[in-house]
Design a protein around this motif. Sequence first.
Motif, PDB file in Angstrom:
ATOM      1  N   ALA A 222     -23.099  68.397  34.804  1.00 57.42           N
ATOM      2  CA  ALA A 222     -22.325  69.582  35.125  1.00 57.42           C
ATOM      3  C   ALA A 222     -20.974  68.991  35.502  1.00 57.42           C
ATOM      4  CB  ALA A 222     -23.063  69.938  36.184  1.00 57.42           C
ATOM      5  N   PRO A 223     -20.314  69.870  35.130  1.00 58.13           N
ATOM      6  CA  PRO A 223     -18.652  69.815  35.237  1.00 58.13           C
ATOM      7  C   PRO A 223     -18.105  69.983  36.893  1.00 58.13           C
ATOM      8  CG  PRO A 223     -18.667  71.916  34.348  1.00 58.13           C
ATOM      9  CD  PRO A 223     -20.261  71.137  34.186  1.00 58.13           C
ATOM     10  N   ILE A 224     -19.144  70.442  37.593  1.00 53.56           N
ATOM     11  CA  ILE A 224     -18.926  70.802  38.988  1.00 53.56           C
ATOM     12  C   ILE A 224     -19.686  69.744  39.974  1.00 53.56           C
ATOM     13  CG2 ILE A 224     -18.090  73.035  38.902  1.00 53.56           C
ATOM     14  CD1 ILE A 224     -21.097  74.009  39.696  1.00 53.56           C
ATOM     15  N   GLY A 225     -19.485  69.557  41.102  1.00 57.49           N
ATOM     16  CA  GLY A 225     -20.314  68.565  42.047  1.00 57.49           C
ATOM     17  C   GLY A 225     -21.317  69.107  42.511  1.00 57.49           C
ATOM     18  N   ILE A 226     -22.550  68.415  42.381  1.00 57.65           N
ATOM     19  CA  ILE A 226     -23.999  69.044  43.007  1.00 57.65           C
ATOM     20  C   ILE A 226     -24.377  67.909  43.703  1.00 57.65           C
ATOM     21  CG2 ILE A 226     -26.214  69.905  42.126  1.00 57.65           C
ATOM     22  CD1 ILE A 226     -25.057  70.688  39.574  1.00 57.65           C
ATOM     23  N   PHE A 227     -25.079  68.295  44.856  1.00 56.21           N
ATOM     24  CA  PHE A 227     -25.738  67.356  45.828  1.00 56.21           C
ATOM     25  C   PHE A 227     -26.948  68.117  46.270  1.00 56.21           C
ATOM     26  CE2 PHE A 227     -22.769  68.863  49.000  1.00 56.21           C
ATOM     27  CZ  PHE A 227     -23.561  69.168  50.082  1.00 56.21           C
ATOM     28  N   SER A 228     -27.983  67.276  46.880  1.00 59.28           N
ATOM     29  CA  SER A 228     -29.145  67.916  47.192  1.00 59.28           C
ATOM     30  C   SER A 228     -29.328  67.170  48.709  1.00 59.28           C
ATOM     31  CB  SER A 228     -30.388  67.734  46.408  1.00 59.28           C
ATOM     32  OG  SER A 228     -30.455  66.355  46.107  1.00 59.28           O
ATOM     33  N   TYR A 229     -30.251  67.997  49.680  1.00 55.43           N
ATOM     34  CA  TYR A 229     -30.052  67.499  50.971  1.00 55.43           C
ATOM     35  C   TYR A 229     -31.749  67.994  51.196  1.00 55.43           C
ATOM     36  CZ  TYR A 229     -27.978  72.172  51.618  1.00 55.43           C
ATOM     37  OH  TYR A 229     -27.891  73.368  51.715  1.00 55.43           O
ATOM     38  N   CYS A 238     -27.139  63.176  44.069  1.00 57.28           N
ATOM     39  CA  CYS A 238     -25.887  63.853  43.688  1.00 57.28           C
ATOM     40  C   CYS A 238     -25.402  63.405  42.304  1.00 57.28           C
ATOM     41  CB  CYS A 238     -24.748  63.504  44.667  1.00 57.28           C
ATOM     42  SG  CYS A 238     -24.041  61.815  44.676  1.00 57.28           S
ATOM     43  N   ASN A 239     -24.732  64.138  41.731  1.00 57.52           N
ATOM     44  CA  ASN A 239     -24.478  64.023  40.406  1.00 57.52           C
ATOM     45  C   ASN A 239     -22.923  63.225  40.136  1.00 57.52           C
ATOM     46  OD1 ASN A 239     -22.500  66.014  40.839  1.00 57.52           O
ATOM     47  ND2 ASN A 239     -23.220  67.256  38.961  1.00 57.52           N
ATOM     48  N   ASP A 240     -22.659  62.871  39.126  1.00 59.93           N
ATOM     49  CA  ASP A 240     -21.452  62.056  38.852  1.00 59.93           C
ATOM     50  C   ASP A 240     -20.284  62.895  39.156  1.00 59.93           C
ATOM     51  OD1 ASP A 240     -22.685  59.660  38.188  1.00 59.93           O
ATOM     52  OD2 ASP A 240     -22.616  60.359  35.869  1.00 59.93           O
ATOM     53  N   LEU A 243     -19.360  62.602  42.737  1.00 63.69           N
ATOM     54  CA  LEU A 243     -18.634  61.355  43.060  1.00 63.69           C
ATOM     55  C   LEU A 243     -17.333  61.461  42.551  1.00 63.69           C
ATOM     56  CD1 LEU A 243     -21.805  59.036  42.274  1.00 63.69           C
ATOM     57  CD2 LEU A 243     -21.122  59.900  44.576  1.00 63.69           C
ATOM     58  N   LYS A 244     -17.051  61.827  41.424  1.00 64.98           N
ATOM     59  CA  LYS A 244     -15.789  61.669  40.972  1.00 64.98           C
ATOM     60  C   LYS A 244     -14.931  62.674  41.561  1.00 64.98           C
ATOM     61  CE  LYS A 244     -13.383  62.236  36.521  1.00 64.98           C
ATOM     62  NZ  LYS A 244     -13.313  62.653  34.912  1.00 64.98           N
ATOM     63  N   LEU A 245     -15.397  63.690  41.912  1.00 70.25           N
ATOM     64  CA  LEU A 245     -14.534  64.856  42.822  1.00 70.25           C
ATOM     65  C   LEU A 245     -13.856  64.082  44.140  1.00 70.25           C
ATOM     66  CD1 LEU A 245     -13.275  67.803  43.200  1.00 70.25           C
ATOM     67  CD2 LEU A 245     -15.815  68.155  44.058  1.00 70.25           C
ATOM     68  N   PHE A 246     -14.777  63.621  44.595  1.00 70.28           N
ATOM     69  CA  PHE A 246     -14.312  63.075  46.172  1.00 70.28           C
ATOM     70  C   PHE A 246     -14.206  61.492  45.984  1.00 70.28           C
ATOM     71  CE2 PHE A 246     -16.883  66.964  47.122  1.00 70.28           C
ATOM     72  CZ  PHE A 246     -15.828  67.591  47.757  1.00 70.28           C
ATOM     73  N   ILE A 253     -22.913  58.098  49.694  1.00 70.61           N
ATOM     74  CA  ILE A 253     -23.235  59.653  49.965  1.00 70.61           C
ATOM     75  C   ILE A 253     -24.966  59.627  50.355  1.00 70.61           C
ATOM     76  CG2 ILE A 253     -23.320  60.268  47.766  1.00 70.61           C
ATOM     77  CD1 ILE A 253     -21.978  62.432  50.748  1.00 70.61           C
ATOM     78  N   ILE A 254     -25.473  58.756  49.193  1.00 70.17           N
ATOM     79  CA  ILE A 254     -26.785  59.085  49.655  1.00 70.17           C
ATOM     80  C   ILE A 254     -27.501  58.585  50.964  1.00 70.17           C
ATOM     81  CG2 ILE A 254     -29.235  58.472  48.520  1.00 70.17           C
ATOM     82  CD1 ILE A 254     -27.560  60.281  46.640  1.00 70.17           C
ATOM     83  N   GLY A 255     -28.252  59.526  51.643  1.00 72.45           N
ATOM     84  CA  GLY A 255     -28.970  59.090  52.922  1.00 72.45           C
ATOM     85  C   GLY A 255     -27.704  59.492  53.672  1.00 72.45           C
ATOM     86  N   THR A 256     -26.632  59.688  53.674  1.00 71.46           N
ATOM     87  CA  THR A 256     -25.793  60.217  54.861  1.00 71.46           C
ATOM     88  C   THR A 256     -26.235  61.540  55.440  1.00 71.46           C
ATOM     89  OG1 THR A 256     -24.303  61.230  53.476  1.00 71.46           O
ATOM     90  CG2 THR A 256     -23.900  58.911  53.993  1.00 71.46           C
TER      91      THR A 256
END
Length: 779
Positions: A222-229, A238-240, A243-246, A253-256
């Motif tokens: 996906a061209p937008i940032g995605i993460f789950s919690y 989270c997706n690439d 990671l690239k966005l930030f 980020i994983i586990g934070t």
Amino acid sequence: MSIFKNLFRLRHHQVVEKKVLEELFFFERSTLITLILLETIFLYILMPLVGNSIAAWYGLIVTLTLWRLYDGYDFRKNPQRHSSIVWHKKLIVKVWLTALLLSALALFVVPQLDQYHQLFIFIMLLGISAGAVKTLSEDYRTAIGYLLILLLPTSVEMLLLMRTDTFILAFLLILYFFTQTSIILHAYQQSRDLEKKKEEISKVQEELFEKQRMLQLFFEQAPIGIFSYDKDLNVTNCNDSFLKLFNLQKEDIIGTNLAHSTDARSLKVIINSLTKGSQTYVGPYHSITNMEFWVEAKYSPITNKEGEVIGGMALVEDKTKEHIAQQELLHLVSHDSLTSLSNRRGFDEFMLQMINQKKHLTHISLLFYLDLNQFKYVNDSLGHSYGDKLLIAISKRLKKLLEPNCNLTRLGGDEFIFVVPFVSREKDEAKRKADDYVLKIQELFAKPFVVDGIHLHIKTSIGIVIIEPDSCNIEEIVRHADISMYQAKKEGQEFISFYNTKLDMERKKTFDLQHDLASALQKNQLELFFQPIVNIKDDSLRAAEALIRWQHPDKKMILPIDFIPLAIESGVIADIGWWVLDQVCCHIADWKKHGEWKMQYVSININAQQLLKKDFIPLFLEKLHEYDIAPKDIKIEITETSLIDNFEITQRVIKELQEYGIKCAIDDFGTGYSSLSYLKKLSFSVLKIDREFIRDMLSNEENVTLIRTIIEIGKQFDYSIVVEGIEEEEQKNAIKAIDDSLSYQGYLVSPPVSEEEFRNRFLSNGMSKRNETSHVCYG
């Protein structure tokens, strides 16, 4: 009925699927060997009973059965030899031929046998039919056809034996046929339904797999940032793009835990998403890598199959560029592109915010409406680039007045509005503060503005509105400011004017007067007056200036200074100008007819609106021709202001008029800002010195010097000089001392008078030679 419908359809060949065809050939291999064995048993039992004729039948049916075996072998080894249609037809034909040969056994052999062997044959055929049905059940048409061909002749044969037991058997056989047919059709339908369900299940499984695959691909690509919690706000994936966005690594980020994020502004939205459903956060975000973003994040809960929330997912988009562009666009929409001050929209927004504040209910505010004087001359003389730079310089100075709660607006052109909110509760105090601001504004304009090394002296007229508490009509406030500013401009440069209801009444009177002016021509309310232009040495008549008057039925005589600006504004000035020309031509023709023409010319004032129209020259010449007037008899006076405002077009028109012999005069010279180059480029024949220089010349030596200089300049360009506004003998003598070859006009020789008085006094030496009781040019 459905059985018969299906039986009726058997007459049409229908191709079976390849899979069914493969199954038919597969089952035939085992059943055909059994069939050969049964055929051999028939031969063994029946040979002693019916003789060698059974051998021929045996040979045919065994050959056919072996052929069928070969087809099955050939299909397995080389299925491409024939198309599915050909293979199917071959199968059907040979199966039904087998059934036909078996039924022939019942028709031709059974009558020759005893009851015991007949029953044996019937049972054997019934068994063979049952086996065939099992083998051919995948193709219900072939199976039913096989039963029909085999059992129908057998049933007929039983009926022909004419015994009770055979009747019963025939009936049971027919019942068996329909029962088997029903079973075959039902089994076929169940098979089809089952196949469809399998296909549906397979399709659903494929779709489900595809969806899972697409979801995974979407998450990863996906061209937008995605993460789950999870429910505890720990980031699980989270997706690439995220990671690239930030500019992060996955381990960063994983586990934070989101509750301990460097920027907690979106935390409330994230928590709400777990209990209240999808939530959106749009705003600033400070990343753990110390980068500033403007993000749009959509948080949605994730549930298990029991509907329990087990965590959430976020879609994060970087809206930083869009936000910056939007802010810039909002600034452009509400600000002037040249000066960066507020524009009309920005002004309206400021005023709306101001009047909606609670303080507006009790406090007075101030609005200053500024209109620059002489700005148009700067634009026309130096060019628009200088005008723009001047506006920027003025804006910078005006910004010095700005306090945090004030607003400075450029409405467009050379008009500015300055608003000071909530200056006082008391009107007198507000008035004093307004006076203070006026002084500050005037001080700003006291020093010249330097643009590219050129010193420009610009002044401003100021209209002031004291905005009363609880005044909510922005348009009305601006209208009051506009009225007061025009009143200030009307009173002269650097004047100020506070709005009051009297100005509104005057504006109403002006509107009514403008309305009446539109019909003044039709109602013959306009009248032409003439003022003589005489030789300053002996007061001999040289020319005259035609001057218009408006005989208003209610307001009596109205002078041009009061109604010509209204005519210009309303667009009827050209109609008035043509009326003046017609009247002057008529009078000149009449004077010549009666031998009273003693002047060099009559001058008329032409406004720029009329002069610059494309058809002015042909219409002007047409009017002269109508009255047989020579071009030299009429001189056109053009004000210096009109000349400067439209120099290039005016130059072309004047040049063309001169080609037709029509001379022009420059009127009110010295009151504008024309350069000497204009006098050189435009070959006028007459230069008229404005009365402003004459009024104070006896007490102001500078004016005398200016007059002498203007006269000398005029002489250098070979102009005839006319001095306006001489009202005293001392003024006349002072001018005469400078140059006694000049002409002058003014109240000393005569004020403007009616045509009849002018004719009697200056053309007929006081003695009328006419018998007419009314003048030919009126009525």
